[in-house]
Structures are given as structure tokens and as C-alpha cells.
Write a protein that holds these residues in place. Structure first.
Motif: not given
Length: 138
Positions: A28-46
């Protein structure tokens, strides 16, 4: 969650707009924070949204808009306080400390979803975060 994901370094981000694509849940509220991780493949992020879920993306690009600001009122207040405490040299030092730059840089992160649709996130981003995220591009 695998053990490898648990120990990966995370880049915390403050989202200004576009955060609704990071989760399939109805929040119900806007998403204002998150985290980015490097994925297993080149160029992939989580992306990880607190108390929601994780999604895998292909990081297409990141565009950084460097910007900073100074507060004249804080510089003046620092100068007055420094002058009272330590005389004229204290005033100069107080102005320098009170009027230091505040980083207000922003960036656009372009993510390609598993469905083939490209999404843009507008985030607050300093140079260190920009360098970390840019290193994830395959």
C-alpha cells in the motif's frame, strides 16, 4: 536463499521512483528502499525489497547525475559560532565546516526483466554506489 547469496555484498539504494516493479506483492505504500546484489551470471543483479521479495534482473545500464548543494545559512551559523568561541580564525573554520557540500546526486538504473520488458529506477546515488552498481554490468 543460498549460502552464497547470504554473504554477497549489498548496495543499499534509496528509490525516488519506479520501485513498484521490484515486487509482485501489493504494497500500500511506495517502495523507497531496497538492496542490489550481483547475480551469478554476467550482468545479472538481484533486487531485495525489505519484507517483500527478491527478483532477478539483467542490468542494462546506469546513468549518474552528479549534484551537490551548500547551505548558506549553516555556513553563516557556523561562522558566528566559531567567532564567538575562537575569534576570527574560528569564524573562518566554522564557516567552512558549516557550509560543507551535501551530495544530492541521482541515477537511473535500467533493468531488463525476465519478461523482456525494460524498467527504469530513479535513485539517490553517491559516487561509491554508482561505481559498485556499474561494476555489475556484464
Amino acid at each position: 536463499m543460498s549460502w552464497k547469496e547470504l554473504f554477497r555484498s549489498r548496495v543499499p539504494i534509496q528509490i525516488l521512483s519506479g520501485g513498484q516493479v521490484l515486487t509482485d506483492k501489493q504494497i500500500p505504500v511506495p517502495i523507497t528502499s531496497a538492496s542490489i546484489l550481483k547475480g551469478d551470471k554476467p550482468g545479472e543483479v538481484i533486487t531485495e525489497v525489505p519484507f517483500a521479495d527478491k527478483k532477478r534482473w539483467h542490468l542494462v545500464n546506469i546513468e549518474w547525475e552528479e549534484s551537490s548543494t551548500r547551505s548558506a545559512s549553516k555556513a553563516a551559523a557556523g561562522a558566528m559560532a566559531g567567532t564567538v568561541v575562537a575569534g576570527p580564525l574560528g569564524g573562518i573554520a566554522g564557516a567552512a565546516v558549516g557550509g560543507k557540500k551535501k551530495d544530492i546526486s541521482k541515477a537511473y538504473i535500467y533493468l531488463l526483466g525476465e519478461d523482456g520488458i525494460e524498467h527504469a529506477l530513479h535513485i539517490r546515488c553517491d559516487q561509491k554506489q554508482y561505481t559498485q552498481i556499474a561494476s555489475y554490468i556484464g
